[in-house]
Design a protein around this motif. Structure first.
Motif, PDB file in Angstrom:
ATOM      1  N   PRO B 135      24.735  12.274  18.581  1.00 34.18           N
ATOM      2  CA  PRO B 135      23.875  11.868  17.171  1.00 34.18           C
ATOM      3  C   PRO B 135      23.592  13.221  16.407  1.00 34.18           C
ATOM      4  N   SER B 136      23.732  13.339  15.228  1.00 30.91           N
ATOM      5  CA  SER B 136      23.498  14.510  14.410  1.00 30.91           C
ATOM      6  C   SER B 136      22.115  15.286  14.654  1.00 30.91           C
ATOM      7  N   ASP B 137      21.138  14.465  15.018  1.00 36.45           N
ATOM      8  CA  ASP B 137      19.798  14.858  15.013  1.00 36.45           C
ATOM      9  C   ASP B 137      19.549  15.176  16.561  1.00 36.45           C
ATOM     10  N   ALA B 138      20.343  15.117  17.501  1.00 39.26           N
ATOM     11  CA  ALA B 138      20.133  15.586  18.826  1.00 39.26           C
ATOM     12  C   ALA B 138      19.402  17.044  18.956  1.00 39.26           C
ATOM     13  N   ARG B 139      18.730  16.862  20.021  1.00 38.84           N
ATOM     14  CA  ARG B 139      18.201  18.225  20.389  1.00 38.84           C
ATOM     15  C   ARG B 139      19.073  18.851  21.296  1.00 38.84           C
ATOM     16  N   VAL B 140      19.399  19.828  20.963  1.00 32.26           N
ATOM     17  CA  VAL B 140      20.235  20.836  21.756  1.00 32.26           C
ATOM     18  C   VAL B 140      19.564  22.111  22.362  1.00 32.26           C
ATOM     19  N   VAL B 141      19.412  21.940  23.533  1.00 33.00           N
ATOM     20  CA  VAL B 141      18.884  23.077  24.611  1.00 33.00           C
ATOM     21  C   VAL B 141      20.110  23.840  25.601  1.00 33.00           C
ATOM     22  N   THR B 213      10.218  12.083  30.636  1.00 28.47           N
ATOM     23  CA  THR B 213       9.320  12.693  31.916  1.00 28.47           C
ATOM     24  C   THR B 213       9.871  13.994  32.522  1.00 28.47           C
ATOM     25  N   THR B 214      11.085  14.609  31.629  1.00 25.06           N
ATOM     26  CA  THR B 214      11.677  15.629  32.771  1.00 25.06           C
ATOM     27  C   THR B 214      11.324  16.891  31.969  1.00 25.06           C
ATOM     28  N   ASP B 215      10.677  17.758  32.742  1.00 27.55           N
ATOM     29  CA  ASP B 215      10.209  19.296  32.199  1.00 27.55           C
ATOM     30  C   ASP B 215      11.324  20.208  32.183  1.00 27.55           C
ATOM     31  N   VAL B 216      12.166  20.157  33.281  1.00 25.42           N
ATOM     32  CA  VAL B 216      13.158  21.216  33.408  1.00 25.42           C
ATOM     33  C   VAL B 216      14.439  20.499  33.948  1.00 25.42           C
ATOM     34  N   MET B 217      15.496  21.094  33.429  1.00 26.78           N
ATOM     35  CA  MET B 217      16.812  20.523  33.960  1.00 26.78           C
ATOM     36  C   MET B 217      17.430  21.775  34.585  1.00 26.78           C
ATOM     37  N   ALA B 218      17.988  21.531  35.724  1.00 20.64           N
ATOM     38  CA  ALA B 218      18.699  22.593  36.409  1.00 20.64           C
ATOM     39  C   ALA B 218      19.907  22.174  37.012  1.00 20.64           C
ATOM     40  N   VAL B 219      20.794  23.192  37.367  1.00 17.13           N
ATOM     41  CA  VAL B 219      22.176  22.824  37.958  1.00 17.13           C
ATOM     42  C   VAL B 219      22.388  23.664  39.256  1.00 17.13           C
ATOM     43  N   THR B 220      22.711  23.183  40.214  1.00 14.86           N
ATOM     44  CA  THR B 220      23.005  23.942  41.512  1.00 14.86           C
ATOM     45  C   THR B 220      24.255  23.654  41.871  1.00 14.86           C
ATOM     46  N   VAL B 221      24.962  24.623  42.805  1.00 16.66           N
ATOM     47  CA  VAL B 221      26.234  24.268  43.350  1.00 16.66           C
ATOM     48  C   VAL B 221      26.096  23.567  44.671  1.00 16.66           C
ATOM     49  N   GLU B 222      26.656  22.445  44.954  1.00 19.21           N
ATOM     50  CA  GLU B 222      26.410  21.673  45.924  1.00 19.21           C
ATOM     51  C   GLU B 222      27.827  21.122  46.495  1.00 19.21           C
ATOM     52  N   PRO B 223      27.662  20.636  47.831  1.00 17.23           N
ATOM     53  CA  PRO B 223      28.896  20.193  48.305  1.00 17.23           C
ATOM     54  C   PRO B 223      29.414  18.934  47.468  1.00 17.23           C
ATOM     55  N   GLU B 224      30.670  18.735  47.593  1.00 14.81           N
ATOM     56  CA  GLU B 224      31.276  17.904  46.696  1.00 14.81           C
ATOM     57  C   GLU B 224      30.607  16.333  46.975  1.00 14.81           C
ATOM     58  N   THR B 225      30.200  15.968  48.263  1.00 16.28           N
ATOM     59  CA  THR B 225      29.494  14.864  48.536  1.00 16.28           C
ATOM     60  C   THR B 225      28.352  14.744  47.694  1.00 16.28           C
ATOM     61  N   CYS B 226      27.749  15.552  47.077  1.00 14.78           N
ATOM     62  CA  CYS B 226      26.523  15.535  46.375  1.00 14.78           C
ATOM     63  C   CYS B 226      25.477  15.609  47.509  1.00 14.78           C
ATOM     64  N   VAL B 235      21.953  27.686  39.253  1.00 16.92           N
ATOM     65  CA  VAL B 235      22.446  28.672  38.345  1.00 16.92           C
ATOM     66  C   VAL B 235      22.425  28.470  36.889  1.00 16.92           C
ATOM     67  N   PHE B 236      21.833  27.303  36.645  1.00 18.59           N
ATOM     68  CA  PHE B 236      21.502  27.262  35.063  1.00 18.59           C
ATOM     69  C   PHE B 236      20.184  26.507  35.115  1.00 18.59           C
ATOM     70  N   VAL B 237      19.143  26.919  34.360  1.00 16.63           N
ATOM     71  CA  VAL B 237      17.964  26.311  33.996  1.00 16.63           C
ATOM     72  C   VAL B 237      17.770  25.951  32.610  1.00 16.63           C
ATOM     73  N   ALA B 238      17.081  24.813  32.231  1.00 16.32           N
ATOM     74  CA  ALA B 238      16.841  24.989  30.943  1.00 16.32           C
ATOM     75  C   ALA B 238      15.454  24.131  31.057  1.00 16.32           C
ATOM     76  N   ASP B 239      14.348  24.816  30.410  1.00 14.81           N
ATOM     77  CA  ASP B 239      13.116  24.392  30.117  1.00 14.81           C
ATOM     78  C   ASP B 239      12.923  23.283  28.959  1.00 14.81           C
ATOM     79  N   LEU B 240      12.638  22.149  28.990  1.00 15.26           N
ATOM     80  CA  LEU B 240      12.523  21.186  28.032  1.00 15.26           C
ATOM     81  C   LEU B 240      11.316  21.188  27.308  1.00 15.26           C
TER      82      LEU B 240
END
Lengths: 210, 243
Positions: B135-141, B213-226, B235-240
């Motif tokens: 959507p064009s009104d999407a919030r992008v962080v 209800t999400t405060d922060v999004m983060a991304v880590t490197v994990e085994p492929e089995t998750c 390695v990535f953090v976004a404070d929403l």
């Protein structure tokens, strides 16, 4: 070709001391994964045809939502296509690798739902829960291939208490603490029953063909 | 020889995806203390992983819906538009469950997104339909990351379900590893999808979740089995909450 691969893998397994049998079925699976790595669509279809029905059964059993289960299976197979190198031949069979991926995604989906539902259903958490014995459901299939029978026999051969925790954990996607809560058992008891059951399953399945 | 009793107990439960978050951390610590060359640890992981994978075969196979194979193959090869499978809109409507996660037809979604070095621009560019447009009104962080980690952004419409993750210049991960997305509520990480960037370092994914209800999004490197809980530093953090 397959015999040579089989010999190589058997030698490799013996060298590593891994007590699992290797058979031509897994050799075929590994060839498919190698072909997928080369971008061969037919190989991808081949692997899908071999294992999608079981993957779908597993996902549906865990998430109990047919369309979510389809998405999970779809996601798992796409992961295979995108990263076939993720399969490490030193770490077991292709079919187990695939099913572990499906199971993990299914359990993730269940727990994500559970997390979102938690706030709304806080008051219901202490309600008594009827624990179903799924052993009959799992074991009542007719005309199952040899492998299915063998796995069912292995599962059915467990003492009831061990089978119960393993089925709740695997087929219902419950964590060990949730199982302890549900069965009103100390967490340590759940852990020990799981370990003993898994040891028995490992022994029972050690002789199975891959 | 070192005692592997504790590790075996945890590995057996993890193989069944039954570990709780704290126990996953305990196992990670135990494994780390044994080191990456611990043959017994590896043997236990292989053997219990094999048992867990085999348990699926206790179930009767389910008939695969007509068109599903073609759909999956089409999504894999980028030719999904030619398929006779249920329309994407139909699948989405039927398949949307609370918290369900799916990857959309990536080619179509990717075509609707343009990444620029300084940020994220979104627009419809020859997509197969409006359903795949953000959507064009999407919030992008934008996620914060160390230099060289690539860029990653999250796009969502507050109050609505549906989150797009878009990345560029992401370094290839070692075999057997994936990026795993986490939605952190307070101090509780809720696992999201596991993702692998394309060969060119780009990544587009859709999460069927709502971030109220999400405060922060983060991304880590994990085994492929998750993983059920993060096992590495993000390695990535976004404070929403402040974006």
């Amino acid at each position: 070709m397959e015999d040579a691969l089989l010999l190589e893998m058997t030698r490799s397994s013996l060298t590593r001391g891994v007590t699992v049998a290797v058979d031509l079925s897994d050799a075929r699976d590994r060839e498919l994964v190698e072909a997928i790595a080369r971008g061969e669509e037919e190989a991808f279809r081949g692997l899908f045809g071999r294992y999608a029905p079981t993957a779908l059964a597993l996902a549906r059993r865990v998430v109990r939502q047919p369309f979510l289960a389809e998405e999970i299976v779809q996601e798992a197979f796409l992961a295979v296509w995108r990263n076939p190198a993720g399969f490490d031949r030193q770490r077991g069979s292709v079919k187990a690798w695939l099913m572990v991926m499906v199971h993990h995604r299914a359990v993730d989906a269940v727990r994500r739902e559970e997390s979102q539902r938690r706030r709304a259903e806080e008051s219901q958490r202490s309600d008594p829960v009827v624990v179903l014995d799924h052993a009959d459901q799992v074991a009542e299939a007719v005309g199952a291939p040899q492998e299915r029978e063998a796995v069912r026999n292995a599962l059915g051969g467990l003492p009831e208490q061990q089978r119960q925790v393993i089925e709740l954990m695997y087929f219902d996607g419950l964590s060990q603490s949730k199982i302890a809560e549900r069965l009103d058992l100390p967490l340590g008891t759940v852990k020990s029953r799981t370990l003993l059951g898994m040891r028995r399953l490992r022994s029972a399945m050690a002789g199975l063909e891959r | 020889m070192r005692d592997h009793g504790r590790i075996e107990e945890l590995i057996a439960v993890r193989a069944l995806d039954g570990l709780d978050g704290e126990e996953a951390e305990v196992l990670a610590a135990e494994m780390a203390s044994h080191g990456p060359s611990c043959e017994e640890c590896r043997r236990l992981e292989v053997e219990y992983g094999e048992v867990a994978g085999r348990l699926a075969f206790a179930l009767d196979p389910e008939p695969v819906p007509a068109g599903m194979e073609d759909l999956v193959v089409g999504l894999a090869t980028g030719s999904a538009a030619r398929l006779s499978a249920p329309a994407p809109g139909e699948r989405r409507a039927r398949g949307r469950g609370p918290g369900g996660v799916r990857l959309r037809p990536l080619v179509a979604v990717a075509a609707s997104i343009v990444l620029f070095a300084g940020g994220l621009a979104i627009g419809a560019i020859a997509t197969g339909g409006n359903e795949n447009e953000i959507p064009s009104d999407a919030r992008v962080v934008a996620f914060q990351a160390e230099p060289g980690a690539g860029t990653l952004s999250v796009a969502y419409t507050p109050g609505e379900s549906g989150v797009y993750i878009v990345g560029a210049d992401l370094p290839a991960l070692p075999a057997g590893q994936v990026y795993e997305v986490w939605m952190i509520e307070g101090e509780t990480p809720i696992p999201g999808p596991c993702l692998s960037p394309a060969a060119d370092g780009s990544l587009v994914a859709f999460i069927d979740a709502e971030l109220a209800t999400t405060d922060v999004m983060a991304v880590t490197v994990e085994p492929e089995t998750c993983s059920t809980a993060p096992t590495t530093t993000p390695v990535f953090v976004a404070d929403l909450t402040t974006a």
